[in-house]
Design a protein around this motif. Structure first.
Motif, mmCIF file in Angstrom:
data_model
loop_
_atom_site.group_PDB
_atom_site.id
_atom_site.type_symbol
_atom_site.label_atom_id
_atom_site.label_comp_id
_atom_site.label_asym_id
_atom_site.label_seq_id
_atom_site.Cartn_x
_atom_site.Cartn_y
_atom_site.Cartn_z
ATOM 1 N N ASN A 187 0.838 -1.197 0.000
ATOM 2 C CA ASN A 187 0.000 0.000 0.000
ATOM 3 C C ASN A 187 0.876 1.252 0.000
ATOM 4 O OD1 ASN A 187 0.924 -0.038 2.653
ATOM 5 N ND2 ASN A 187 -1.077 0.400 3.550
ATOM 6 N N GLY A 188 2.191 1.060 0.174
ATOM 7 C CA GLY A 188 3.130 2.170 0.042
ATOM 8 C C GLY A 188 3.129 2.786 -1.345
ATOM 9 N N HIS A 189 2.535 2.085 -2.321
ATOM 10 C CA HIS A 189 2.427 2.679 -3.666
ATOM 11 C C HIS A 189 1.614 3.964 -3.620
ATOM 12 C CE1 HIS A 189 -1.745 1.089 -3.884
ATOM 13 N NE2 HIS A 189 -1.894 1.977 -4.848
ATOM 14 N N ARG A 190 0.767 4.092 -2.594
ATOM 15 C CA ARG A 190 -0.107 5.252 -2.489
ATOM 16 C C ARG A 190 0.643 6.526 -2.091
ATOM 17 N NH1 ARG A 190 -5.610 3.898 -1.844
ATOM 18 N NH2 ARG A 190 -5.876 5.734 -0.523
ATOM 19 N N ILE A 191 1.887 6.355 -1.640
ATOM 20 C CA ILE A 191 2.688 7.509 -1.231
ATOM 21 C C ILE A 191 3.142 8.336 -2.434
ATOM 22 C CG2 ILE A 191 4.820 8.234 -0.071
ATOM 23 C CD1 ILE A 191 4.631 5.625 1.579
ATOM 24 N N TYR A 192 3.467 7.613 -3.527
ATOM 25 C CA TYR A 192 4.088 8.320 -4.658
ATOM 26 C C TYR A 192 4.025 7.447 -5.904
ATOM 27 C CZ TYR A 192 7.370 11.789 -6.614
ATOM 28 O OH TYR A 192 7.956 12.799 -7.337
ATOM 29 N N GLY A 193 3.872 8.108 -7.059
ATOM 30 C CA GLY A 193 3.888 7.404 -8.332
ATOM 31 C C GLY A 193 5.293 7.346 -8.903
ATOM 32 N N ILE A 194 5.388 7.293 -10.233
ATOM 33 C CA ILE A 194 6.696 7.242 -10.888
ATOM 34 C C ILE A 194 7.183 8.660 -11.166
ATOM 35 C CG2 ILE A 194 8.032 6.376 -12.844
ATOM 36 C CD1 ILE A 194 6.873 4.153 -11.110
ATOM 37 N N ASN A 195 8.381 8.958 -10.745
ATOM 38 C CA ASN A 195 9.014 10.250 -11.003
ATOM 39 C C ASN A 195 9.612 10.195 -12.416
ATOM 40 O OD1 ASN A 195 9.803 12.827 -10.312
ATOM 41 N ND2 ASN A 195 11.624 12.191 -9.192
ATOM 42 N N TRP A 196 8.752 10.300 -13.408
ATOM 43 C CA TRP A 196 9.091 9.934 -14.777
ATOM 44 C C TRP A 196 10.359 10.606 -15.312
ATOM 45 C CZ3 TRP A 196 7.001 5.737 -16.452
ATOM 46 C CH2 TRP A 196 5.706 5.381 -16.063
ATOM 47 N N ASP A 197 10.539 11.843 -15.016
ATOM 48 C CA ASP A 197 11.679 12.570 -15.580
ATOM 49 C C ASP A 197 12.946 12.435 -14.752
ATOM 50 O OD1 ASP A 197 10.112 13.541 -17.703
ATOM 51 O OD2 ASP A 197 9.335 15.152 -16.427
ATOM 52 N N ASP A 198 12.829 11.779 -13.590
ATOM 53 C CA ASP A 198 13.997 11.746 -12.703
ATOM 54 C C ASP A 198 13.857 10.618 -11.682
ATOM 55 O OD1 ASP A 198 16.311 12.420 -11.355
ATOM 56 O OD2 ASP A 198 15.420 14.125 -10.298
ATOM 57 N N VAL A 199 13.943 9.369 -12.132
ATOM 58 C CA VAL A 199 13.769 8.239 -11.219
ATOM 59 C C VAL A 199 14.879 8.185 -10.175
ATOM 60 C CG1 VAL A 199 12.453 6.821 -12.833
ATOM 61 C CG2 VAL A 199 14.961 6.645 -12.790
ATOM 62 N N ASN A 200 15.976 8.895 -10.418
ATOM 63 C CA ASN A 200 17.091 8.922 -9.465
ATOM 64 C C ASN A 200 17.018 10.077 -8.474
ATOM 65 O OD1 ASN A 200 18.449 6.601 -10.183
ATOM 66 N ND2 ASN A 200 19.831 7.615 -11.594
ATOM 67 N N PHE A 201 15.932 10.870 -8.537
ATOM 68 C CA PHE A 201 15.749 11.973 -7.594
ATOM 69 C C PHE A 201 16.966 12.896 -7.558
ATOM 70 C CE2 PHE A 201 12.818 8.686 -6.228
ATOM 71 C CZ PHE A 201 11.658 9.393 -5.966
ATOM 72 N N SER A 202 17.379 13.341 -8.755
ATOM 73 C CA SER A 202 18.493 14.293 -8.896
ATOM 74 C C SER A 202 19.729 13.854 -8.115
ATOM 75 C CB SER A 202 18.061 15.698 -8.443
ATOM 76 O OG SER A 202 16.983 16.156 -9.220
ATOM 77 N N ASP A 203 20.042 12.566 -8.284
ATOM 78 C CA ASP A 203 21.210 11.996 -7.592
ATOM 79 C C ASP A 203 21.152 12.214 -6.082
ATOM 80 O OD1 ASP A 203 22.336 10.917 -9.855
ATOM 81 O OD2 ASP A 203 23.538 12.684 -10.288
ATOM 82 N N GLY A 204 19.948 12.175 -5.556
ATOM 83 C CA GLY A 204 19.768 12.281 -4.114
ATOM 84 C C GLY A 204 19.393 13.659 -3.614
ATOM 85 N N LYS A 205 19.517 14.665 -4.459
ATOM 86 C CA LYS A 205 19.244 16.044 -4.003
ATOM 87 C C LYS A 205 17.787 16.238 -3.625
ATOM 88 C CE LYS A 205 22.961 18.103 -6.814
ATOM 89 N NZ LYS A 205 23.334 16.865 -7.547
ATOM 90 N N THR A 206 16.868 15.563 -4.319
ATOM 91 C CA THR A 206 15.438 15.691 -4.016
ATOM 92 C C THR A 206 14.887 14.404 -3.405
ATOM 93 O OG1 THR A 206 14.846 14.965 -6.264
ATOM 94 C CG2 THR A 206 15.113 17.340 -5.890
ATOM 95 N N TYR A 207 15.769 13.594 -2.871
ATOM 96 C CA TYR A 207 15.392 12.255 -2.404
ATOM 97 C C TYR A 207 14.633 12.289 -1.090
ATOM 98 C CZ TYR A 207 16.016 7.322 -1.049
ATOM 99 O OH TYR A 207 15.826 6.010 -0.673
ATOM 100 N N ASP A 208 13.554 11.523 -1.052
ATOM 101 C CA ASP A 208 12.839 11.207 0.184
ATOM 102 C C ASP A 208 12.679 9.694 0.206
ATOM 103 O OD1 ASP A 208 10.732 12.160 2.445
ATOM 104 O OD2 ASP A 208 9.964 10.417 1.348
ATOM 105 N N PRO A 209 13.113 9.013 1.272
ATOM 106 C CA PRO A 209 13.097 7.543 1.252
ATOM 107 C C PRO A 209 11.724 6.928 1.063
ATOM 108 C CG PRO A 209 13.640 8.384 3.450
ATOM 109 C CD PRO A 209 13.716 9.540 2.512
ATOM 110 N N TRP A 210 10.690 7.575 1.614
ATOM 111 C CA TRP A 210 9.350 7.014 1.459
ATOM 112 C C TRP A 210 8.782 7.292 0.080
ATOM 113 C CZ3 TRP A 210 7.923 3.268 4.401
ATOM 114 C CH2 TRP A 210 8.410 3.177 5.705
ATOM 115 N N MET A 211 9.085 8.430 -0.497
ATOM 116 C CA MET A 211 8.653 8.693 -1.869
ATOM 117 C C MET A 211 9.313 7.717 -2.834
ATOM 118 S SD MET A 211 8.715 12.881 -1.817
ATOM 119 C CE MET A 211 8.530 13.048 -3.577
ATOM 120 N N ALA A 212 10.592 7.436 -2.608
ATOM 121 C CA ALA A 212 11.300 6.490 -3.468
ATOM 122 C C ALA A 212 10.748 5.078 -3.292
ATOM 123 C CB ALA A 212 12.792 6.519 -3.164
ATOM 124 N N TYR A 213 10.394 4.742 -2.066
ATOM 125 C CA TYR A 213 9.753 3.440 -1.823
ATOM 126 C C TYR A 213 8.422 3.377 -2.567
ATOM 127 C CZ TYR A 213 7.596 -0.442 0.737
ATOM 128 O OH TYR A 213 6.961 -1.627 1.075
#
Length: 327
Positions: free
Chosen positions: A172-198
């Motif tokens: 059900n963690g899919h409900r936190i966030y979809g696919i970050n289509w333009d940046d699946v790497n979250f700007s090399d960690g600069k915009t990273y949130d562990p739960w959003m990535a999960y």
């Protein structure tokens, strides 16, 4: 009263479900990733082993832990046929090698069920050796490669009418966030949130099942995604502060505020694995998401059920991995 589908619920034990579906399990070849002691993977393997499958292939990164599970299965079910397979799903090379190893096994002519169970959750930012954010790579891209390498054996089962299945363990963690289509790497960690990535990786698991059903359903292959529920007795979140996690889950930030949150045992957690992998009644729902042993459309975010997004993720995954599935 004997167990029946009417007893499917959030507290159903997997062993009850498996005994009910014995005829669907017996004689099957089942491949399971993410198998180590006291995890969903090992619990599912032990549950299936009790119903006379032809072969269990259990896969994980740690050979020592794999061996312990294989020994546990053999101790409980001496007649069980168990094969171990080392695979690190955070490595494209390892996923390819492991998939090819099983694909080349003469004693595995076909695969009836593949359960992509391995996963990591809410890890601190890191990149894999291939340069991708670790949760997206391990939870989705590694399985995308591994599944591709096993498809000839899965399709072999389909050609003789065995109706093989590919089950992707989501959340059900899919409900936190979809696919970050333009940046699946979250700007090399600069915009990273562990739960959003999960959330991104769990959405990917669901879209992968949807895409597999769309692409191979006409050839007799079925695919489903699964939310096992909240199981605290695993190593999945061992790196997390348990009090903080429980506070989050029971707050108004929980992914499903309208669904009562219960803590499940491992047996209760893998009951939905068993339904998704073997119950013939869900074939009409190819590509769907299951929770608490039933198809759970009402619990799915739109971004995880969109066929155009599933196609887009498939194309992106082929581009990122260099693995192109046969038509």
């Amino acid at each position: 009263m004997p167990f029946s589908r009417a007893d499917y619920k959030n507290t159903s034990d997997a062993n009850d479900v498996a005994r009910f579906l014995h005829d669907e399990i017996a004689g099957k070849t089942v491949v399971i990733t993410g198998v180590s002691p006291k995890t969903l993977g090992s619990e599912f393997a032990l549950t299936v082993a009790g119903q006379a499958p032809k072969l269990l292939v259990i896969a994980a990164r740690n050979v020592e832990k794999l061996t312990k599970v294989a020994e546990e299965i053999k101790a409980k079910y001496p007649d069980a046929n168990v094969k171990t397979l080392q695979v690190d799903l955070a490595s494209f090379e390892s996923a390819k090698k492991a998939g090819d190893e099983i694909a080349s096994c003469e004693d595995v002519p076909m695969i009836d069920v593949l359960v992509n169970n391995a996963g990591i959750m809410a890890q601190p930012y890191s990149k894999t050796v291939d340069g991708f954010e670790s949760q997206f790579a391990t939870n989705h891209l590694g399985h995308f490669i591994f599944t591709k390498r096993l498809m000839p054996k899965i399709l072999a089962a389909a050609r003789v009418g065995r109706e093989p299945r590919i089950v992707n363990i989501s959340s059900n963690g899919h409900r936190i966030y979809g696919i970050n289509w333009d940046d699946v790497n979250f700007s090399d960690g600069k915009t990273y949130d562990p739960w959003m990535a999960y959330g991104q990786s769990k959405t990917a698991n669901m879209l992968f099942s949807l895409a597999l059903a769309e692409r191979y359903g006409g050839r007799g292959v079925y695919s489903f995604s699964v939310h096992p529920g909240l199981i605290v007795d695993t190593n999945l979140g061992a790196h997390l502060d348990k009090e903080a996690v429980m506070e989050l889950l029971f707050s108004d930030q929980t992914p499903e505020p309208d669904i009562p949150l219960i803590q499940k045992t491992l047996q209760q957690g893998v009951s939905t694995h068993v339904v998704a992998a073997f119950d013939p009644e869900i074939k009409k729902d190819n590509g769907k998401y299951l929770a608490d042993c039933i198809v759970a459309d009402h619990r799915v975010k739109d971004w995880a059920a969109d066929k155009s997004s599933a196609k887009r993720l498939w194309e992106l995954s082929e581009q990122l991995t260099g693995e192109k599935y046969d038509e």
